[in-house]
Structures are given as C-alpha cells and as structure tokens.
Design an enzyme around this catalytic site. Structure first.
Site, mmCIF file in Angstrom:
data_model
loop_
_atom_site.group_PDB
_atom_site.id
_atom_site.type_symbol
_atom_site.label_atom_id
_atom_site.label_comp_id
_atom_site.label_asym_id
_atom_site.label_seq_id
_atom_site.Cartn_x
_atom_site.Cartn_y
_atom_site.Cartn_z
ATOM 1 N N GLU A 1 0.866 -1.174 0.000
ATOM 2 C CA GLU A 1 0.000 0.000 0.000
ATOM 3 C C GLU A 1 0.898 1.218 0.000
ATOM 4 O O GLU A 1 1.744 1.376 0.888
ATOM 5 C CB GLU A 1 -0.871 0.033 1.261
ATOM 6 C CG GLU A 1 -2.071 -0.882 1.202
ATOM 7 C CD GLU A 1 -2.904 -0.804 2.482
ATOM 8 O OE1 GLU A 1 -3.723 -1.702 2.678
ATOM 9 O OE2 GLU A 1 -2.709 0.134 3.287
ATOM 10 N N ASP B 1 -6.153 9.480 9.970
ATOM 11 C CA ASP B 1 -4.840 8.969 10.343
ATOM 12 C C ASP B 1 -4.344 9.522 11.675
ATOM 13 O O ASP B 1 -4.597 10.672 12.016
ATOM 14 C CB ASP B 1 -3.815 9.288 9.246
ATOM 15 C CG ASP B 1 -3.975 8.362 8.051
ATOM 16 O OD1 ASP B 1 -3.830 7.140 8.251
ATOM 17 O OD2 ASP B 1 -4.272 8.844 6.943
#
Lengths: 282, 400
Positions: free
Chosen positions: A60, A71
């Site tokens: 990824e 995040d």
C-alpha cells in the site's frame, strides 16, 4: 490504447493472483504501508523497491495529503515530511512506474484521500494510474454512497476499489459496503485512527468470520498492528495483515536515509517471518 | 432548477456541492444522525423545547436595531443591525448549539466534542454542555489559543476540556481534523457539534435550519417596522452559518439582494486570505465538496485572516451552490478594511463588534453611501468583540 488495455489486464489479475498463490502456500499475505515520498523521493523509492525482497506480499503506497482526517500522528507526520520534500500525485505515479520496471508481480494499492485525485481529474488520474501499473485504490473518504465518483469509473479501468469495513459497519450495512468492492476487503479492526489501539485476537477472529459470511473476497486486517508477534496472531484468521504506522515510525526515527531504508526493510522481514510462521505455530 | 427548499437532495447535495465524504467508521453514525434529525424537526415536542430554550436561555428574539448614526455617517442606505451579539455567550453560535445538544440528549449521547476557531463556537458548546450536564471536549488550534485566550478561559470555567491542536497552522481546519479523529475513535457515546454550515450531510442543512431563526425574525421585524421586506442583506462568512441563517428565509424573495463577505486577509492577490469562493477551487474536505483554498495538487492551503473565526480554507456547500447560481453575491474585505469598520462601529454606534462581523460592516461602508435613502439594508451583527481586544490592540500597535 493497447498498452493501457494490457496494463489493465495485468492489474486485474495481480491482486487476485497473489492471494491465490498464498492460499496454495497456506499462509496469509503481509501488506505493508509506506507513504510515497517519505522522507524524500530517492529514499522513498529505495524503500519501495526493496519491500518485496524483504517479504511484503502487497504494497500500500500512501498518497500524502495535508489533511489526513482518519490517520494518527505517525502517518500524519509521514505525509507532512513527504509534502515538505516536494511529493505530489505525479511523482507518486512515477515511483510506481519505476518499481514496475523491475517488478511485475507485486500488487500495489494507492491509499489516501479523495481531494488530490479529484483535483488531478478522475479520468486522467485513473488512466495514468492504470498505465503506471497500479492495481487498486483505497480512498478513505469515499463511502459506498459516493461510488459514482471514483469506485465505478476505477472498476471500468480494471482497477480494484478496496473498501474499508469497520466495527461500526453492521450486518445491515455490510452488503452496501461490499457491493462494488473488489480485490480484497480491508477490515479496520478498531474504531479509531491509524496506529491507535488494537483489537484482541478473539475480536479479530470473530470479525473475519462475520465478513466471510457475506463475501468471498480475501479479508485483510489492519490498524494498530505493530510487532511480528501481533502480525502472527492476526495472520491466524485473516487472509492478510496490514502494517503501516509502525513502518512509517521507523522512517521518522531513522538518523539517516540509509537507516530509514534498512529500518523499514528489517521490520518488514521480521513481520514477514511472523506472518509465515503463524499457522504452523497454531 | 430544483426548488431551494428542497435542497439538499437525499444524499446531501446542493447541486454539485455537499455530500457525505467521510470514512466508513463515521458513515453509520452520520446516517443515524440524519434519521434522528429528520424525526426531531417534525416532532412538536422537540420544536417546543427548542423554542423554550431560544427564548428563556438564549434571549431571543434578538432586536432589529436601526443604526441611525451609522446611517447618517454614510448618508445613503438605511442600515439595520440584527443584534445577534446580544445572545447569551455573545454571538449567533448558540442558536445552533442549543439545537444540536437537544438532539444529542434525544439520541442518548453524553459526551460532546466541538472544533472552534475564534472560540465563540467553543464557548457556546461548553455553555450548553454545562447546562445539560454533559462532558465537553473542545479542539482549538494552538495559534488560535494564543490569540483568543479569554475564550479559552471561559471554556475552562464552563467545565470544558480545551485540547490544543499543533498540526498544520494550528487553526480552525486543523481543529476540525482533530475533532473528526476524536469522533472516529469514540463512536458510541460522542456527539459532534459542528459549528458551521459545513461538514458531511446532514450538518450543513441542520445547522442552517437552527440558524434560520435569524432570518425568520428579521423578516417579521422588518415587516413590522417598515411594512416591507429589506432590499439587501449583508453578512460575513467563514464557514457561513450566520450568513446562511440570515439569508435562507429570504432566498425565494427575488427583490432581496444578498451579499456574503469573505475574509480577504492581506488581499486576494497576495495569496494570504481566507476567501474560498473568490480565491479557491472546488474540492473535497471535511465531509463535503465545496470551494477550497488548495494548490494544483489538491493539497489544502492555509487560510489567513486577522479574524480567527473566518480563518478557514473552505466554506459551507450551500454557499458554494448559491455562488454557482449567482443568487448570492460574494465579495471579500481585507484585514485593514475590517479594522477600520470595527473602529467606526465602536465610535458611531457604541457597539464593539467581533472582528468577523467587522468584515460585513466594512462592506456596508463601501455600499451604503451609493444607495438611496429608502434602501433598507440589514447587516447581521453576528458577534461582539470583547474576545478581540488583544488582536485589535496588537494590530493598532497599542497595548492595554
């Protein structure tokens, strides 16, 4: 046109092929997340290029964004380092092109937020991504309610659109989440931001079982997985284990670009070892 | 064209703008909120409770005041102030907070989170959380904490925990990111009170509906005082809740001209401003598609304004829509123009306005002198300026 069609054909099979091969080996996949351009373009390219040899089965690659709302601090800082070093969408695609020059087998999934793609232009971005050798997309702020924006156009280009399922996705909603998902399903094992707390072995097992009732897609489990032991535990039930923040933290803590490259690859080797021994240890 | 009252559509879109661009973890929560809000707004018991708190706790209706000395000074349009600064906590923000906390109570949530820029929404949220006995956490950019210390102290007195946000420039955008991260982590007990007409659907519509009391009252009060509708409405815009509250009940009245005033900072041409419509491009941030300050790569750029409450690189999606249909005119005012209007309002009307509000006042300073005496102009006096003493003194090279 033919080049693009070829790239598309290759990318359709790459993720599925990888999961089939690993199934034959009887083990889970290790999915590693790193941020493109972190801490600088050259170091980041070297990190990416060495990941398969270190044991990453699927990569990824984070597309840095100024406002990564889902995040935690590690990946926020990674994105800031990359942006400060001049990373942008075009450079991220270029990184993958270079990677593909020597690796035709390891699937690469771009992960990030919608705005940089939207601003690039959806059609142009999908064309360029397919041409660069990208296999799939994970776009955090595009729920199935907005499949018309990117998910369906991506599928038309042969790119997998990988959806996140979370502890808040109940059985009533799950079919909607699964509807246009392809490649694999990413189970976010805790409600929270990346790199935060982690779920228990039992909770993960139960969640994977539930998802398998609704879908034949491989299930990857991520969020909060930091150590080889933890990766091994998750690998017992999940088809893939995703590790991100721990790798990005390694970049932050490294004292030199060389140390960053070695640090990420060394942690990847340890995680791969954990994932590979998981089912034997049972 | 779709009827304005029918917007947003069921997916939360105003034309191309709006939507629900959030992580999957939040989607079920947002859909639940949407359902609960739809049910509540048609429930007479909810409306009655809201009306009670608006009257006896907030102090509504707020007066529509003829600003006689300012009218004389400009020698043109007849200027009225909608006195939202007289509300409890000193701004329009509480209109929305009362509505949302009643909804939180109805949904059985007991922990409130909010983002704040100038601190006015934070104070209003801390206030209603105290009143309803709920735990309250307010995210505020570290830069804003420095320039709005009095409001930080007010929030703490009211029992809220104020968490400084260091990421980015440490302003409103960063505070909103952090509030979203909190929400995604605390999904079971937490209600997020967004302070403006932005964020994922249903927030833009819900906040607008709670703020529309401003426009509804203005309409009734103007009809009573002048026996006709106003000719123009002027309001400042950060996210755009005070403007949307004033404008929305008049959108169908074609004779009413509406002007939204963005923060021009040092001037649009300098790149240091907060004017998303006049200096931005469409994009997706914080759950909605709208105009954003961003670079060519889609990275969000930091806004600049002397006013912390307007210091945001986006704008509510309904404003983006009204900009695209040209129903509302959007202009910008610089820091200097706002400061001049701020001082003028202090001296002519004996009212110290918020720096945000001073942007709207600066726009009437440009327009009113050119308009006839029978032109009825309403400016939303959205907040009072007590919080801005330090910023203004610093700007003027003064101290106290």
């Amino acid at each position: 046109m033919t080049a693009q069609a070829n790239a598309t054909d290759v990318s359709i099979s790459r993720i599925t092929q990888r999961f089939e091969d690993l199934k034959a080996e009887g083990r889970s996949a290790l999915v590693t997340f790193v941020t493109a351009g972190d801490p600088d373009p050259e170091t980041s390219q070297a990190i990416l290029d060495g990941l398969p040899a270190a044991g990453a089965d699927i990569i990824e690659l984070g597309m840095p964004f100024t406002d990564p709302m889902a995040d935690g601090p590690a990946i926020q800082k990674g994105a800031q380092r990359a942006l400060k070093a001049g990373q942008n969408q075009r450079k991220t695609l270029e990184m993958v092109r270079r990677f593909r020059a020597h690796d035709q087998d390891t699937p690469i999934v771009l992960m990030g937020y919608y705005n940089p793609i939207y601003r690039y232009g959806v059609e142009a971005f999908l064309n360029d991504a397919a041409e660069a050798g990208i296999d799939g997309l994970i776009v955090v702020d595009l729920p199935p309610e907005h499949d018309g924006e990117l998910c369906l156009p991506a599928a038309e280009k042969g790119l997998n659109f990988i959806r996140l399922a979370t502890p808040t996705t109940d059985d009533a909603r799950l079919p909607k989440v699964l509807e246009n998902t392809s490649g694999f399903l990413y189970y976010v094992s805790v409600a929270g931001v990346t790199g935060a707390g982690s779920a228990s072995s039992e909770a993960v097992e139960k969640a994977v079982e539930r998802l398998k009732l609704h879908s034949r897609l491989p299930v990857a489990v991520g969020f909060g997985i930091k150590t080889p032991e933890h990766a091994a535990m998750v690998a017992r039930s999940a088809d893939a284990v995703v590790v991100g923040s721990a790798l990005v933290n390694t970049v932050e803590q490294a004292e030199s670009p060389q140390a960053a490259i070695e640090g990420v690859h060394s942690l990847t080797r340890a995680l791969a070892q954990g994932v590979r021994t998981a089912r034997q240890a049972r | 064209m779709t009827a304005l009252s029918a917007l947003p559509d069921p997916q939360g879109f105003f034309g191309d703008f709006g939507g629900q661009f959030v992580a999957e973890t939040l989607m079920p929560l947002i859909l639940e909120l949407q359902g609960c809000y739809e049910a509540a707004k048609d429930d007479p018991a909810f409306r009655e409770e809201l009306a009670y708190f608006q009257r006896d706790y907030v102090g509504r209706p707020s007066p529509l005041y003829f600003a006689e000395r300012l009218t004389e000074h400009f020698g043109g349009a007849k200027i009225y102030f909608k006195r939202e600064e007289l509300n409890h906590t000193g701004a329009h923000k509480i209109n929305n907070c009362i509505g949302q906390i009643l909804l939180a109570k109805r949904m059985g949530k007991n922990r409130i989170i909010a983002e704040t820029g100038a601190g006015m929404h934070g104070v209003a949220t801390a206030t209603v959380a105290a009143r309803f006995g709920m735990k309250c956490v307010v995210y505020m950019g570290a830069t804003d904490i420095d320039r709005q210390q009095a409001n930080v102290f007010r929030m703490r007195l009211l029992g809220a925990e104020v968490i400084p946000v260091e990421s980015g420039m440490g302003t409103l955008k960063d505070a909103m990111n952090e509030a979203l991260r909190d929400w995604v982590t605390n999904v079971d007990d937490t209600f997020y009170i967004i302070g403006t007409v932005a964020g994922p659907h249903p927030y833009p519509a819900m906040v607008r509906d709670f703020q529309a009391v401003i426009g509804h009252e203005t309409r009734d009060q103007m009809l009573e005082k002048e026996q006709r509708l106003p000719d123009s409405l002027v309001a400042c815009i950060g996210g755009g809740s005070n403007a949307m509250g004033l404008f929305h009940p008049f959108l169908k009245d074609e004779s009413v001209h509406m002007i939204g005033v963005e923060a021009g900072g040092h001037g649009i041409s300098t790149g240091e401003h907060a004017a998303s419509l006049n200096g931005g491009e469409p994009g997706v941030l914080h759950g909605n598609r709208t105009y954003l300050l961003q670079n060519v790569d889609g990275q969000i750029q930091d806004a600049h304004s002397i006013s912390a409450g307007l210091d945001y690189p986006g704008i509510g999606p309904e404003h983006a829509y009204l900009h695209s249909t040209k129903r509302v005119e959007y202009v910008s005012i610089t820091d200097q123009e706002a400061i001049d209007a701020f001082q003028l309002c202090c001296r002519k009307e004996g009212i110290i306005p918020a720096l945000e509000t001073a942007h709207a006042l600066a726009e009437i300073a440009k327009r009113a002198p050119e308009l006839p005496e029978d032109h009825l102009m309403v400016v939303n006096l959205s907040g009072r300026g007590d919080k801005d003493m330090t910023s203004v003194a610093e700007y003027l090279g003064d101290s106290f």
